[in-house]
Design an enzyme around this catalytic site. Structure first.
Site, PDB file in Angstrom:
ATOM      1  N   LYS A  59     -37.742  11.302  51.780  1.00 54.73           N
ATOM      2  CA  LYS A  59     -37.442  12.491  52.613  1.00 54.73           C
ATOM      3  C   LYS A  59     -37.991  13.759  51.935  1.00 54.73           C
ATOM      4  O   LYS A  59     -38.645  14.584  52.561  1.00 54.73           O
ATOM      5  CB  LYS A  59     -35.919  12.606  52.787  1.00 54.73           C
ATOM      6  CG  LYS A  59     -35.473  13.897  53.413  1.00 54.73           C
ATOM      7  CD  LYS A  59     -34.083  14.366  52.991  1.00 54.73           C
ATOM      8  CE  LYS A  59     -33.711  14.381  51.578  1.00 54.73           C
ATOM      9  NZ  LYS A  59     -33.102  15.527  50.987  1.00 54.73           N
TER      10      LYS A  59
ATOM     11  N   LYS B 243     -37.962  23.103  43.904  1.00 55.45           N
ATOM     12  CA  LYS B 243     -37.549  21.695  43.946  1.00 55.45           C
ATOM     13  C   LYS B 243     -38.711  20.824  44.460  1.00 55.45           C
ATOM     14  O   LYS B 243     -38.910  19.690  44.003  1.00 55.45           O
ATOM     15  CB  LYS B 243     -36.322  21.555  44.852  1.00 55.45           C
ATOM     16  CG  LYS B 243     -35.860  20.141  45.093  1.00 55.45           C
ATOM     17  CD  LYS B 243     -35.145  19.506  43.912  1.00 55.45           C
ATOM     18  CE  LYS B 243     -34.866  18.039  44.191  1.00 55.45           C
ATOM     19  NZ  LYS B 243     -33.911  17.407  43.359  1.00 55.45           N
TER      20      LYS B 243
ATOM     21  N   THR C  85     -31.327  18.989  49.014  1.00 53.58           N
ATOM     22  CA  THR C  85     -32.773  19.231  48.971  1.00 53.58           C
ATOM     23  C   THR C  85     -33.296  19.264  50.396  1.00 53.58           C
ATOM     24  O   THR C  85     -33.247  18.240  51.097  1.00 53.58           O
ATOM     25  CB  THR C  85     -33.488  18.109  48.193  1.00 53.58           C
ATOM     26  OG1 THR C  85     -32.930  18.049  46.883  1.00 53.58           O
ATOM     27  CG2 THR C  85     -34.975  18.382  48.097  1.00 53.58           C
TER      28      THR C  85
HETATM   29  P1  NAP Z   1     -25.590  10.560  49.472  1.00 49.65           P
HETATM   30  O1  NAP Z   1     -24.953   9.782  48.393  1.00 49.65           O
HETATM   31  O2  NAP Z   1     -26.257   9.841  50.600  1.00 49.65           O
HETATM   32  O3  NAP Z   1     -24.492  11.571  50.046  1.00 49.65           O
HETATM   33  C1  NAP Z   1     -24.710  12.409  51.157  1.00 49.65           C
HETATM   34  C2  NAP Z   1     -23.412  13.101  51.505  1.00 49.65           C
HETATM   35  O4  NAP Z   1     -23.648  14.021  52.580  1.00 49.65           O
HETATM   36  C3  NAP Z   1     -22.307  12.152  51.988  1.00 49.65           C
HETATM   37  O5  NAP Z   1     -21.075  12.617  51.479  1.00 49.65           O
HETATM   38  C4  NAP Z   1     -22.376  12.295  53.509  1.00 49.65           C
HETATM   39  O6  NAP Z   1     -21.140  11.992  54.142  1.00 49.65           O
HETATM   40  C5  NAP Z   1     -22.697  13.772  53.621  1.00 49.65           C
HETATM   41  N1  NAP Z   1     -23.346  14.132  54.901  1.00 49.65           N
HETATM   42  C6  NAP Z   1     -24.557  13.721  55.337  1.00 49.65           C
HETATM   43  N2  NAP Z   1     -24.823  14.275  56.526  1.00 49.65           N
HETATM   44  C7  NAP Z   1     -23.771  15.050  56.851  1.00 49.65           C
HETATM   45  C8  NAP Z   1     -23.468  15.891  57.961  1.00 49.65           C
HETATM   46  N3  NAP Z   1     -24.305  16.032  58.982  1.00 49.65           N
HETATM   47  N4  NAP Z   1     -22.291  16.553  57.944  1.00 49.65           N
HETATM   48  C9  NAP Z   1     -21.422  16.406  56.926  1.00 49.65           C
HETATM   49  N5  NAP Z   1     -21.667  15.630  55.840  1.00 49.65           N
HETATM   50  C10 NAP Z   1     -22.821  14.965  55.815  1.00 49.65           C
HETATM   51  O7  NAP Z   1     -26.733  11.541  48.905  1.00 49.65           O
HETATM   52  P2  NAP Z   1     -26.839  12.197  47.441  1.00 49.65           P
HETATM   53  O8  NAP Z   1     -27.615  11.293  46.553  1.00 49.65           O
HETATM   54  O9  NAP Z   1     -25.505  12.709  47.017  1.00 49.65           O
HETATM   55  O10 NAP Z   1     -27.825  13.421  47.780  1.00 49.65           O
HETATM   56  C11 NAP Z   1     -27.349  14.587  48.446  1.00 49.65           C
HETATM   57  C12 NAP Z   1     -28.461  15.647  48.417  1.00 49.65           C
HETATM   58  O11 NAP Z   1     -28.821  15.928  47.050  1.00 49.65           O
HETATM   59  C13 NAP Z   1     -29.749  15.199  49.132  1.00 49.65           C
HETATM   60  O12 NAP Z   1     -30.335  16.289  49.786  1.00 49.65           O
HETATM   61  C14 NAP Z   1     -30.615  14.727  47.977  1.00 49.65           C
HETATM   62  O13 NAP Z   1     -32.000  14.803  48.290  1.00 49.65           O
HETATM   63  C15 NAP Z   1     -30.206  15.688  46.860  1.00 49.65           C
HETATM   64  N6  NAP Z   1     -30.386  15.171  45.483  1.00 49.65           N
HETATM   65  C16 NAP Z   1     -30.051  13.885  45.147  1.00 49.65           C
HETATM   66  C17 NAP Z   1     -30.235  13.450  43.827  1.00 49.65           C
HETATM   67  C18 NAP Z   1     -29.869  12.058  43.394  1.00 49.65           C
HETATM   68  O14 NAP Z   1     -30.264  11.669  42.266  1.00 49.65           O
HETATM   69  N7  NAP Z   1     -29.121  11.302  44.164  1.00 49.65           N
HETATM   70  C19 NAP Z   1     -30.750  14.332  42.868  1.00 49.65           C
HETATM   71  C20 NAP Z   1     -31.031  15.626  43.234  1.00 49.65           C
HETATM   72  C21 NAP Z   1     -30.847  16.046  44.545  1.00 49.65           C
HETATM   73  P3  NAP Z   1     -20.665  10.465  54.382  1.00 49.65           P
HETATM   74  O15 NAP Z   1     -19.875  10.080  53.165  1.00 49.65           O
HETATM   75  O16 NAP Z   1     -19.872  10.501  55.610  1.00 49.65           O
HETATM   76  O17 NAP Z   1     -21.938   9.637  54.533  1.00 49.65           O
END
Ligand code: NAP
Length: 292
Positions: free
Chosen positions: A240, A172, A97
């Site tokens: 965010k 979104k 997102t």
């Molecule tokens: P998360 O658990 O914090 O995972 C983020 C992932 O991105 C981790 O694998 C992290 O690697 C990787 N990452 C972050 N910065 C990076 C970079 N510069 N280069 C390479 N890899 C990088 O977050 P999430 O909940 O999965 O959410 C991911 C996205 O989906 C976000 O944009 C969020 O807003 C969106 N989203 C989340 C949800 C939800 O319910 N969680 C629902 C819809 C959408 P590391 O393992 O090294 O930290």
């Protein structure tokens, strides 16, 4: 496997890990890259995919890439690495997102190498990611959208092309405004129910069966009632997203009350060290309203 659909996954977080597993089940997952390499190794053990050491290695093995990383600058960083390494005519699908402007910038950087791009932010939480039932709001051209169908179908249930690149992220943003309002309303209502000494499980059952029924009430109500806020959707991430919404609204001269108020509340949660909890932790603040 159609070599154009050999898919690489970047970002094995709360969303990305189960999404990558669903690509594996659909026989599409060829490789995975994660900033913290150990997670890619763990996924490779479970699925047999390649645990890429870097994006260059991932790109060599894929005709398509799905990414789900944290924020705008992360997407652009990954995009630069992909633009430098993927074959022309490859397809990149971004499920993170970010702002509509970032989506357009990502597409522009890839188009210099004739790589197709779709912004495909998702909704449905970690449960939706696990069960392959995400709602996917896509932006891009029809040809790329059609080409992406096998991949998108492995990840989501409701998959809609909203318009050109950026339209997925704008949709979104609509979703995030609504989620803020719903989380505010349900946590406030349940704090009121608690103050009235009502049995919360029965409140969730009966109120949730009527006009106030919602995904949030059904899925988060039971844990709220136990004073637990397991992930879910982290406060930091929704904060965010609401920052993105604020910017998009400000560009149109608007300030949105639900968004402004929710960010104030999230700041309090962050300051109290609850940023990694689910957004249902708003209940912590609502409860305090009744403790005089
Ligand atoms: P998360 O658990 O914090 O995972 C983020 C992932 O991105 C981790 O694998 C992290 O690697 C990787 N990452 C972050 N910065 C990076 C970079 N510069 N280069 C390479 N890899 C990088 O977050 P999430 O909940 O999965 O959410 C991911 C996205 O989906 C976000 O944009 C969020 O807003 C969106 N989203 C989340 C949800 C939800 O319910 N969680 C629902 C819809 C959408 P590391 O393992 O090294 O930290």
């Amino acid at each position: 496997m159609d070599s154009n659909l050999k898919t690489g996954f970047i970002g094995l977080g709360a969303m990305g890990w189960p999404m990558a597993l669903n690509l594996h089940k659909a026989k599409l997952l060829a490789a995975a890259y994660n900033r913290t390499h150990a997670k890619a190794v763990a996924l490779a053990k479970e699925t047999g995919c390649l645990a890429a050491k870097d994006i260059l290695e991932l790109a060599k093995h894929c005709g398509a890439v799905v990414l789900c990383v944290t924020a705008d600058q992360d997407v652009l960083q990954v995009m630069d690495a992909l633009a430098a390494t993927l074959k022309p005519e490859s397809l990149v699908i971004d499920c993170s997102t970010v702002s509509a402007a970032t989506a357009r910038e990502a597409a522009a950087r890839l188009s210099k190498r004739k790589i197709d791009f779709l912004d495909c932010p998702v909704s449905g939480g970690t449960e939706g990611a696990k069960h392959g039932t995400l709602a996917m709001m896509c932006g891009g051209n029809e040809k790329a959208f059609q080409r992406a169908q096998p991949i998108l179908n492995a990840l989501g249930k409701r998959i809609v092309l909203m318009g050109s690149v950026g339209a997925g992220q704008a949709t979104k943003a609509v979703n995030q405004i609504a989620v803020a309002g719903i989380a505010q309303a349900i946590t406030e209502a349940l704090a009121f129910a608690e103050a009235e000494d009502l049995p919360l499980d029965k409140v969730i059952d009966v109120v949730g069966s009527g006009a106030a029924g919602s995904w949030f009430m059904t899925h988060r109500g039971p844990t709220i009632a136990q004073g637990r806020y397991p992930l879910g959707f982290k406060v930091t991430l929704h904060d965010k997203d609401l920052g993105i919404v604020q910017q998009m609204a400000a560009a149109r001269g608007a300030q949105l009350p639900v968004v402004e108020m929710t960010r104030v509340h999230y700041r309090r949660l962050l300051q109290a060290g609850h940023g990694d909890e689910d957004i249902s932790a708003l209940f912590r603040l609502k409860r305090q309203l009744f403790k005089h």
